[in-house]
Scaffold this motif. Structure first.
Motif, PDB file in Angstrom:
ATOM      1  N   HIS A  40     -40.777 -17.323  26.370  1.00  8.24           N
ATOM      2  CA  HIS A  40     -41.447 -16.150  25.795  1.00  8.24           C
ATOM      3  C   HIS A  40     -41.504 -14.987  26.786  1.00  8.24           C
TER       4      HIS A  40
ATOM      5  N   GLN B 200     -38.190 -13.563  27.120  1.00 11.00           N
ATOM      6  CA  GLN B 200     -37.878 -12.685  25.975  1.00 11.00           C
ATOM      7  C   GLN B 200     -38.429 -11.281  26.197  1.00 11.00           C
ATOM      8  N   HIS B 201     -39.671 -11.183  26.699  1.00 14.87           N
ATOM      9  CA  HIS B 201     -40.251  -9.847  26.955  1.00 14.87           C
ATOM     10  C   HIS B 201     -39.379  -9.069  27.946  1.00 14.87           C
TER      11      HIS B 201
ATOM     12  N   CYS C   8     -49.055  -8.684  22.480  1.00 17.75           N
ATOM     13  CA  CYS C   8     -48.562 -10.046  22.238  1.00 17.75           C
ATOM     14  C   CYS C   8     -49.702 -11.046  22.377  1.00 17.75           C
TER      15      CYS C   8
ATOM     16  N   HIS D 172     -47.943 -16.775  28.561  1.00 14.56           N
ATOM     17  CA  HIS D 172     -46.950 -16.189  29.470  1.00 14.56           C
ATOM     18  C   HIS D 172     -47.129 -16.651  30.912  1.00 14.56           C
TER      19      HIS D 172
HETATM   20 ZN   LIG Z   1     -44.571 -11.811  22.910  1.00 13.74          ZN
END
Ligand SMILES: [Zn+2]
Length: 417
Positions: free
Chosen positions: A108, A111-112, A206, A210
């Motif tokens: 995740h 992805q950011h 979001c 993370h």
């Molecule tokens: Zn996110």
């Protein structure tokens, strides 16, 4: 009620809570806690799994948490493998599957970073994110994405990883969010917005779990580019997954290279050579099969010297396939008048070909259909040529003999012959 501990700390793998309610959805038992570190299905990220147990009970009595979901009232449901033996009010201990959570954080956060890299370099916003069991993907709002652009985005994303930038979580009001230059503002959210801040690189709304600094992502590896209706889909893997995938790729390459007795880097060249060899072999084989059909045709005709009426040729080939007997039937009936060929092959599936020279009185298609309807097979074709096969290989010879006997009976006979 339902405090989300993962909102503030993604590295909280163990937590205390109180059991509020035991409910069920479609007979599946689900526990509701006053607070939880379990991440439910939402926003492209996959759920956490783990264990829940009464704090004073033994390890063996813990319940496996198989799924976590949010209901319409925003309550988090922890679906467990079986109904618990304790009731509401019980102090609980929750354990998150650590490896799975760490993997999700890597994918995740990766992805950011990647989505921000595509915006920074090419002004290509991400329209959706999907985290899969093997790899993840983002859909970019662009129809045109060149391989060099992929490489540039991958390079920038990995630079950000190497710089080990801080990743902070902060909460702001909707009004504040409007002025902060967010990459993406989640729509329809009530109350404060949760933001993920990758220091001086990306700021976006979001709710996911993370890493604390980009170095923990490990590595961002782009795998595949695909055109989709909305734009371009980029598949990627991060961290431990990238390592696992690289290992798998390498094992496949090493095995293939050993088969070719080559270095892995020479494989494309080796495969091209093998393809060319195969093409030449197919061509040579075609020529040989053609020659063989000619020889067999001549031999079968020689065994049956010209006679009055039809020259009936009946033969089964255990070592030749359907392609060969079709070719042979054509050679027999097209070059010589008055021939009826009834050929069989038992090399693979039991196959039959019936063919006749032009001007013969029979109907091969109808004959094939009729006879196989009784022998439990399928087939058909034109008046001159038909193909099919009985259901059972041991019936093939019997079918051929039956048809041959029938055609002999139907042949016009010369008086006194
Ligand atoms: Zn996110």
């Amino acid at each position: 009620m339902n405090e989300r501990l993962y909102y503030h700390d993604s590295f909280l793998y163990e937590f205390d809570a109180n059991l509020v309610e035991i409910t069920s959805v479609d007979t599946r038992p689900a526990l509701i806690l006053d607070r939880t570190a379990f991440y439910p299905t939402s926003g492209g990220q996959v759920v956490d799994t783990g264990w829940l147990g009464a704090a004073d009970r033994s390890e063996s009595e813990r319940l496996r948490v198989v799924e976590v979901a949010e209901d319409d009232d925003g309550r988090i449901l922890h679906f467990v493998a079986q109904r618990p033996a304790f009731g509401p009010g019980t102090p609980m201990l929750g354990l998150i599957d650590k490896e799975r959570r760490r993997d999700h954080m890597q994918q995740h956060s990766g992805q950011h970073v990647l989505s921000a890299a595509f915006v920074r370099l090419f002004d290509m916003p991400t329209v959706s994110f999907h985290m899969g069991g093997e790899s993840s993907s983002i859909d970019l709002d662009t129809k045109n994405l060149a391989p060099e652009q992929l490489r540039d985005a991958e390079t920038l994303a990995n630079d950000i990883v190497l710089e080990n930038r801080r990743v902070d979580i902060c909460f702001v009001t909707q009004e504040e969010a409007q002025t902060m230059g967010l990459r993406k503002i989640p729509s329809g959210k009530q109350g404060k917005l949760r933001l993920i801040d990758i220091h001086d690189f990306d700021l976006t709304g979001c709710g996911g779990t993370h890493v604390a600094s980009t170095g923990q992502i490990g590595c961002i590896l782009l795998r595949k580019l695909e055109k989709v209706r909305e734009g371009s889909r980029v598949e990627f893997v991060c961290g431990t997954r990238a390592l696992a995938m690289a290992r798998r790729d390498y094992a496949a390459l090493v095995e293939s290279a050993a088969l070719c007795s080559a270095q892995i880097w020479d494989l494309p060249q080796q495969v091209r050579r093998l393809q060319e060899d195969a093409r030449m072999s197919r061509k040579a084989n075609q020529l040989l099969v053609g020659e063989l059909a000619d020889l067999w045709g001549a031999r079968l005709l020689a065994e049956r010297p010209p006679q009055d009426g039809t020259i009936l040729i009946v033969r089964t080939f255990p070592d030749q396939d359907l392609g060969f007997i079709k070719l042979l039937a054509q050679r027999l009936t097209r070059q010589t008048p008055g021939v009826v060929a009834l050929l069989g092959s038992t090399r693979e599936a039991p196959s039959l070909v019936f063919a006749q020279s032009t001007g013969q009185p029979f109907d091969m298609g109808a004959l094939m259909k009729e006879v196989l309807s009784r022998w439990g097979g399928r087939g058909g074709g034109s008046k001159e040529m038909a193909q099919g096969g009985p259901a059972r290989i041991e019936d093939l010879e019997k079918v051929l003999l039956e048809v041959a006997a029938r055609l002999r009976d139907q042949q016009p006979r010369t008086p006194g012959g």
